[in-house]
Structure formats: structure tokens, C-alpha cells
Write an enzyme that holds these catalytic residues in place. Structure first.
Site, PDB file in Angstrom:
ATOM      1  N   GLY A   1       1.143  -5.406   1.135  1.00 21.99           N
ATOM      2  CA  GLY A   1       0.110  -5.464   0.097  1.00 21.99           C
ATOM      3  C   GLY A   1       0.598  -6.140  -1.175  1.00 21.99           C
TER       4      GLY A   1
ATOM      5  N   ASN B   1       4.927  -7.429   6.542  1.00 24.33           N
ATOM      6  CA  ASN B   1       5.819  -6.730   7.475  1.00 24.33           C
ATOM      7  C   ASN B   1       5.124  -5.584   8.198  1.00 24.33           C
ATOM      8  OD1 ASN B   1       5.546  -5.225   5.122  1.00 24.33           O
ATOM      9  ND2 ASN B   1       7.517  -4.223   5.370  1.00 24.33           N
ATOM     10  N   GLU B   2       3.782  -5.602   8.237  1.00 23.94           N
ATOM     11  CA  GLU B   2       3.021  -4.458   8.755  1.00 23.94           C
ATOM     12  C   GLU B   2       3.462  -3.992  10.138  1.00 23.94           C
ATOM     13  OE1 GLU B   2       1.815  -6.724   6.862  1.00 23.94           O
ATOM     14  OE2 GLU B   2       0.286  -5.913   5.533  1.00 23.94           O
TER      15      GLU B   2
ATOM     16  N   LEU C   1       0.828  -1.200   0.000  1.00 19.68           N
ATOM     17  CA  LEU C   1       0.000   0.000   0.000  1.00 19.68           C
ATOM     18  C   LEU C   1       0.863   1.250   0.000  1.00 19.68           C
ATOM     19  CD1 LEU C   1      -2.875  -0.829   2.486  1.00 19.68           C
ATOM     20  CD2 LEU C   1      -2.576  -1.435   0.093  1.00 19.68           C
TER      21      LEU C   1
HETATM   22  C1  LIG Z   1      -6.973  -4.280  16.417  1.00 19.93           C
HETATM   23  C2  LIG Z   1      -7.529  -3.529  15.266  1.00 19.93           C
HETATM   24  C3  LIG Z   1      -7.201  -4.210  13.974  1.00 19.93           C
HETATM   25  C4  LIG Z   1      -7.705  -3.392  12.872  1.00 19.93           C
HETATM   26  C5  LIG Z   1      -7.141  -3.855  11.583  1.00 19.93           C
HETATM   27  C6  LIG Z   1      -7.791  -3.148  10.503  1.00 19.93           C
HETATM   28  C7  LIG Z   1      -7.148  -2.677   9.498  1.00 19.93           C
HETATM   29  C8  LIG Z   1      -5.667  -2.777   9.354  1.00 19.93           C
HETATM   30  C9  LIG Z   1      -4.991  -1.473   9.439  1.00 19.93           C
HETATM   31  C10 LIG Z   1      -3.951  -1.162   8.694  1.00 19.93           C
HETATM   32  C11 LIG Z   1      -3.393  -2.100   7.692  1.00 19.93           C
HETATM   33  C12 LIG Z   1      -2.722  -1.397   6.595  1.00 19.93           C
HETATM   34  C13 LIG Z   1      -2.072  -2.390   5.691  1.00 19.93           C
HETATM   35  C14 LIG Z   1      -0.982  -2.084   5.034  1.00 19.93           C
HETATM   36  C15 LIG Z   1      -0.299  -3.012   4.123  1.00 19.93           C
HETATM   37  C16 LIG Z   1       0.840  -2.398   3.371  1.00 19.93           C
HETATM   38  O1  LIG Z   1       1.046  -2.740   2.255  1.00 19.93           O
HETATM   39  S1  LIG Z   1       1.797  -1.223   4.139  1.00 19.93           S
HETATM   40  C17 LIG Z   1       3.139  -0.901   3.050  1.00 19.93           C
HETATM   41  C18 LIG Z   1       4.286  -1.819   3.332  1.00 19.93           C
HETATM   42  N1  LIG Z   1       5.340  -1.601   2.403  1.00 19.93           N
HETATM   43  C19 LIG Z   1       6.618  -1.505   2.750  1.00 19.93           C
HETATM   44  O2  LIG Z   1       6.984  -1.591   3.902  1.00 19.93           O
HETATM   45  C20 LIG Z   1       7.599  -1.270   1.627  1.00 19.93           C
HETATM   46  C21 LIG Z   1       8.478  -0.106   1.881  1.00 19.93           C
HETATM   47  N2  LIG Z   1       9.431   0.062   0.799  1.00 19.93           N
HETATM   48  C22 LIG Z   1      10.563  -0.633   0.720  1.00 19.93           C
HETATM   49  O3  LIG Z   1      10.867  -1.480   1.513  1.00 19.93           O
HETATM   50  C23 LIG Z   1      11.446  -0.300  -0.443  1.00 19.93           C
HETATM   51  O4  LIG Z   1      11.058   0.932  -0.963  1.00 19.93           O
HETATM   52  C24 LIG Z   1      11.415  -1.345  -1.577  1.00 19.93           C
HETATM   53  C25 LIG Z   1       9.997  -1.669  -1.989  1.00 19.93           C
HETATM   54  C26 LIG Z   1      12.126  -2.624  -1.117  1.00 19.93           C
HETATM   55  C27 LIG Z   1      12.170  -0.763  -2.796  1.00 19.93           C
HETATM   56  O5  LIG Z   1      13.459  -0.374  -2.427  1.00 19.93           O
HETATM   57  P1  LIG Z   1      14.294   0.574  -3.405  1.00 19.93           P
HETATM   58  O6  LIG Z   1      15.621   0.775  -2.754  1.00 19.93           O
HETATM   59  O7  LIG Z   1      14.281   0.043  -4.783  1.00 19.93           O
HETATM   60  O8  LIG Z   1      13.471   1.930  -3.466  1.00 19.93           O
HETATM   61  P2  LIG Z   1      13.377   3.059  -2.343  1.00 19.93           P
HETATM   62  O9  LIG Z   1      13.254   2.476  -1.007  1.00 19.93           O
HETATM   63  O10 LIG Z   1      14.465   4.048  -2.564  1.00 19.93           O
HETATM   64  O11 LIG Z   1      11.970   3.730  -2.700  1.00 19.93           O
HETATM   65  C28 LIG Z   1      11.812   4.563  -3.840  1.00 19.93           C
HETATM   66  C29 LIG Z   1      10.789   5.613  -3.510  1.00 19.93           C
HETATM   67  O12 LIG Z   1       9.527   4.957  -3.275  1.00 19.93           O
HETATM   68  C30 LIG Z   1       9.038   5.309  -1.989  1.00 19.93           C
HETATM   69  N3  LIG Z   1       8.287   4.174  -1.441  1.00 19.93           N
HETATM   70  C31 LIG Z   1       8.730   2.949  -1.250  1.00 19.93           C
HETATM   71  N4  LIG Z   1       7.747   2.161  -0.785  1.00 19.93           N
HETATM   72  C32 LIG Z   1       6.655   2.933  -0.672  1.00 19.93           C
HETATM   73  C33 LIG Z   1       5.314   2.667  -0.265  1.00 19.93           C
HETATM   74  N5  LIG Z   1       4.902   1.471   0.130  1.00 19.93           N
HETATM   75  N6  LIG Z   1       4.460   3.703  -0.279  1.00 19.93           N
HETATM   76  C34 LIG Z   1       4.852   4.926  -0.670  1.00 19.93           C
HETATM   77  N7  LIG Z   1       6.113   5.227  -1.092  1.00 19.93           N
HETATM   78  C35 LIG Z   1       6.997   4.225  -1.097  1.00 19.93           C
HETATM   79  C36 LIG Z   1      10.267   5.654  -1.187  1.00 19.93           C
HETATM   80  O13 LIG Z   1       9.946   6.458  -0.095  1.00 19.93           O
HETATM   81  C37 LIG Z   1      11.102   6.371  -2.214  1.00 19.93           C
HETATM   82  O14 LIG Z   1      10.574   7.658  -2.341  1.00 19.93           O
HETATM   83  P3  LIG Z   1      11.504   8.913  -2.714  1.00 19.93           P
HETATM   84  O15 LIG Z   1      12.582   8.974  -1.673  1.00 19.93           O
HETATM   85  O16 LIG Z   1      10.601  10.089  -2.673  1.00 19.93           O
HETATM   86  O17 LIG Z   1      12.043   8.616  -4.089  1.00 19.93           O
END
Ligand SMILES: CCCCC/C=C\C/C=C\CC/C=C/CC(=O)SCCNC(=O)CCNC(=O)[C@H](O)C(C)(C)COP(=O)(O)OP(=O)(O)OC[C@H]1O[C@@H](n2cnc3c(N)ncnc32)[C@H](O)[C@@H]1OP(=O)(O)O
Length: 322
Positions: free
Chosen positions: A176, A198-199, A131
Site C-alpha cells: 500500500g 509484496n502481497e 495497509l
Molecule cells: C482472486 C480474488 C482476487 C481478489 C482481490 C481482491 C482484493 C485483494 C485482497 C487483499 C489485498 C490486500 C492488500 C494489501 C496491501 C498491503 O499493503 S499489505 C501490507 C504489506 N506491508 C508489509 O508487508 C510491510 C511489513 N513491514 C515491514 O516490512 C517492516 O515493518 C518495515 C515497514 C520495513 C519497517 O521495518 P522496521 O524494522 O523499521 O520496523 P518493524 O518491522 O520492527 O515494525 C515496527 C512495528 O510495526 C509493525 N508493523 C510493521 N508493518 C506493519 C503493517 N503493515 N501493519 C501493521 N503493523 C505493522 C510491526 O509488527 C512492529 O510492531 P511491534 O512489534 O508491535 O512494535
């Protein structure tokens, strides 16, 4: 098909079905989608071997469209649609991208000529970063709800998709991204990447419907450990615990999925109904509780502590480059 014969020009080389398909595709090509290809094949097809004819045929039969961060490429020879996520930098799932995926999956579902979908990425090193964290950090209330509902709708469509779905995981696939992969019927992953839920590392909680899939694949004990610690599995670990079905070198991912698909010669109705029996309990459970699920999500995301942790996590991603 006999080597060196031509189904395109005369139809003598193939079965009646192949001939009919060829005719239909030729008609499509005459609308000038691939005029140079057509000319090339017309000129050469009578003199080439069966193998190069197949390559030639593949060129004929592919149509590619690109829209809203998604590339859809349809091979009408195999009936396989490749849906490629193409939203730099990391295919993060924001509101518009989720809506686009939902819509495109709907169109593919209605396409009578499609029997299977390969879900993959057009970006280097990334399948999908999960996400879009910026949707959850300091959010606008209305957009946050719409964002979550769009994720729910897209997931229900993908998870309950009646046709065969295979994930070609050509890069990292956290949270996600792992959900997308886990929702497919089969998963082939490239070596040396990571996948998992990894949330907790972001200070948030994986939703029940993410967890249901995890437990179904990993079992209760391993899920407890992996979810609480926010573990990301390497490709090789993911293979061991059954999170993916094959791990191969990057360049072999798509060919491996295509080969697997060609081996799934299962009557479509029987396969689709079996999948439905196994999966409907999960997507219906979400469908029946979508509003409550959204409220829980909004409640959690708006907690001050959660906002702080999300902010720090976003910052740590940006600081990586410094
Ligand atoms: C008890 C009550 C219970 C209630 C439950 C109810 C609901 C649940 C509530 C919440 C659940 C919400 C669920 C969420 C699920 C998700 O998917 S959360 C997202 C998790 N994702 C990550 O952790 C990934 C993070 N990113 C990375 O690890 C790395 O970026 C990568 C994917 C491995 C790539 O690495 P790479 O080196 O190639 O690139 P960069 O890290 O330099 O990234 C480039 C650029 O992109 C931006 N960015 C990366 N990931 C994201 C992202 N997920 N969203 C937005 N932006 C992202 C990063 O910041 C860089 O940006 P820039 O510096 O501006 O260029």
C-alpha cells in the site's frame, strides 16, 4: 527581487503580485501565528542579502497544522503543500488514518492557494508500511468493509488529484505504501530502501487496481515476475525499472522534489486535463465496481488459509526484535 530590498515593509522590492501575496501573508501573520518571526524579519530584512531574505521569507510564509497522524505544511510563497505522514511506528494505513488522508486531501484540493502537493513521511526509514495488517487479521466484518471502502475512496482521490502530486519517498514503501507513491505524478526516492508490491508474501493478492498501476509502469512481463514473487525493489532497482524517477541521498529527497516542482512551470489547466485523460479510465473502473471489489476483498481475507498466513507474517514482524 533586488538584493537587500524589503517586500514586507514597503513592497518596493517585488512585483505587484509578489507584493499582494506578501500583504496577504502579513495579514495572516498578524493573527500572531509567527509573531517572533515577524519581529525578526522586521528588524533585519532591510540589511540582509537577497538570499537570506528568501530564507526569511520562507519562514514567514509557512503554516503548519498537525492532525490525526498527518502534518500539513503550506508554503504560500510557492503554493506547495507538504503532506507528511506521521503515524508511528510505520505509517501503516488503518481505517482512521485512511479516512484522515481522504479528508485532508479533500481540503487541500479545495485550497485555492495550493498548486501542488508533496507526499512524504515524518518517520525515520519508513515512507509507509502499506495497509495495517491488524485490520485484516481476525477482523470484525463491518470494520473490514469500512476499511476497504476507505482505502478505495482515498486512492480514488489521490490518483485523480487535479493538482500536481510528488512523492518524496524517504524510507521503505511496500504494498500500500508503493500504491501511494505510484499514484503521485513524480517520485523521488532515497537510496538504500525498498519499494514494491509484496502481497503474495503475505498470502494475499494485490487488487486489480494496484496491478493496473504496476503494469502501466513496469509493463506486463516484469509485473508478472515481480507480482508473483512479491518482489521488493531496492531504490536503485526501482530507478532502473521506472518505478521511481530519481534516487538521491536521503537528505536530498525533499530539496530534489522542490526543485522538480519549481521546474514544472506548466499551465495548470492543460496539465490537469492531460492527467485526467490518462488516469480516469483506472479510477472510474474502480468507482464503478467498488461493491464487487469490496466483496472480493472480504471473501479473500476471510479464507482460513489467508488468516493463517497473515498471522504468521505478523508474528514474523514481531519476532524480528527478539
Ligand atoms: C482472486 C480474488 C482476487 C481478489 C482481490 C481482491 C482484493 C485483494 C485482497 C487483499 C489485498 C490486500 C492488500 C494489501 C496491501 C498491503 O499493503 S499489505 C501490507 C504489506 N506491508 C508489509 O508487508 C510491510 C511489513 N513491514 C515491514 O516490512 C517492516 O515493518 C518495515 C515497514 C520495513 C519497517 O521495518 P522496521 O524494522 O523499521 O520496523 P518493524 O518491522 O520492527 O515494525 C515496527 C512495528 O510495526 C509493525 N508493523 C510493521 N508493518 C506493519 C503493517 N503493515 N501493519 C501493521 N503493523 C505493522 C510491526 O509488527 C512492529 O510492531 P511491534 O512489534 O508491535 O512494535
Amino acid at each position: 527581487m533586488r538584493a537587500g530590498t524589503c517586500a514586507w515593509n514597503c513592497g518596493r522590492g517585488g512585483s505587484p503580485l509578489r507584493y499582494a501575496n506578501a500583504e496577504r501573508s502579513m495579514a495572516a501573520l498578524r493573527t500572531l501565528r509567527f509573531p517572533s518571526c515577524l519581529a525578526f524579519c522586521r528588524k533585519h530584512v532591510n540589511s540582509i542579502t537577497g538570499r537570506s531574505f528568501a530564507k526569511c521569507q520562507a519562514r514567514f510564509l509557512s503554516s503548519v497544522t498537525e492532525r490525526d497522524g498527518l502534518q500539513v505544511s503550506h508554503n504560500s510563497n510557492t503554493g506547495v503543500v507538504t503532506l507528511s505522514m506521521n503515524k508511528p511506528p510505520v505509517n501503516s494505513l488503518n481505517l482512521e488514518f485512511l479516512q484522515s488522508m481522504h479528508k485532508t486531501l479533500g481540503e487541500i484540493q479545495d485550497d485555492q492557494d495550493c498548486r501542488a502537493v508533496i507526499l512524504t513521511s515524518g518517520l525515520t526509514n519508513i515512507f509507509c508500511a502499506g495497509l495495517d495488517i491488524t485490520e485484516m487479521y481476525q477482523p470484525d466484518d463491518k470494520r473490514l468493509r469500512e476499511f476497504w471502502t476507505s482505502l478505495q475512496d482515498m486512492w480514488i482521490r489521490l490518483y485523480s488529484f487535479p493538482k500536481t502530486t510528488m512523492a518524496a519517498i524517504t524510507g521503505h514503501s511496500p504494498a500500500g505504501g508503493a500504491l501511494l507513491a505510484m499514484s503521485c505524478d513524480y517520485r523521488v526516492m532515497a537510496e538504500n530502501f525498498t519499494i514494491g508490491l509484496n502481497e503474495t508474501k503475505l498470502g494475499i493478492v494485490a487488487p486489480t487496481w494496484f496491478i493496473d498501476l504496476y503494469v502501466g509502469i513496469l509493463g506486463q512481463r516484469l509485473s508478472e515476475l515481480a507480482l508473483q514473487t512479491g518482489k521488493l525493489f531496492t531504490s536503485e532497482e526501482a530507478l532502473k525499472v521506472g518505478l521511481v524517477d530519481q534516487v538521491v541521498p536521503l537528505n536530498d529527497v525533499i530539496p530534489t522534489v522542490e526543485k522538480e516542482l519549481s521546474e514544472w512551470k506548466i499551465p495548470a489547466l492543460a496539465r490537469g486535463m492531460t492527467k485526467d485523460v490518462l488516469r480516469r479510465i483506472y479510477w472510474r473502473k474502480l468507482q464503478e465496481t467498488q461493491d464487487v471489489d469490496t466483496e472480493s476483498f472480504v471473501f479473500l481475507i476471510k479464507q482460513e488459509k489467508v488468516q493463517q498466513t497473515l498471522g504468521l507474517y505478523l508474528q514474523s514482524l514481531k519476532n524480528k526484535k527478539k
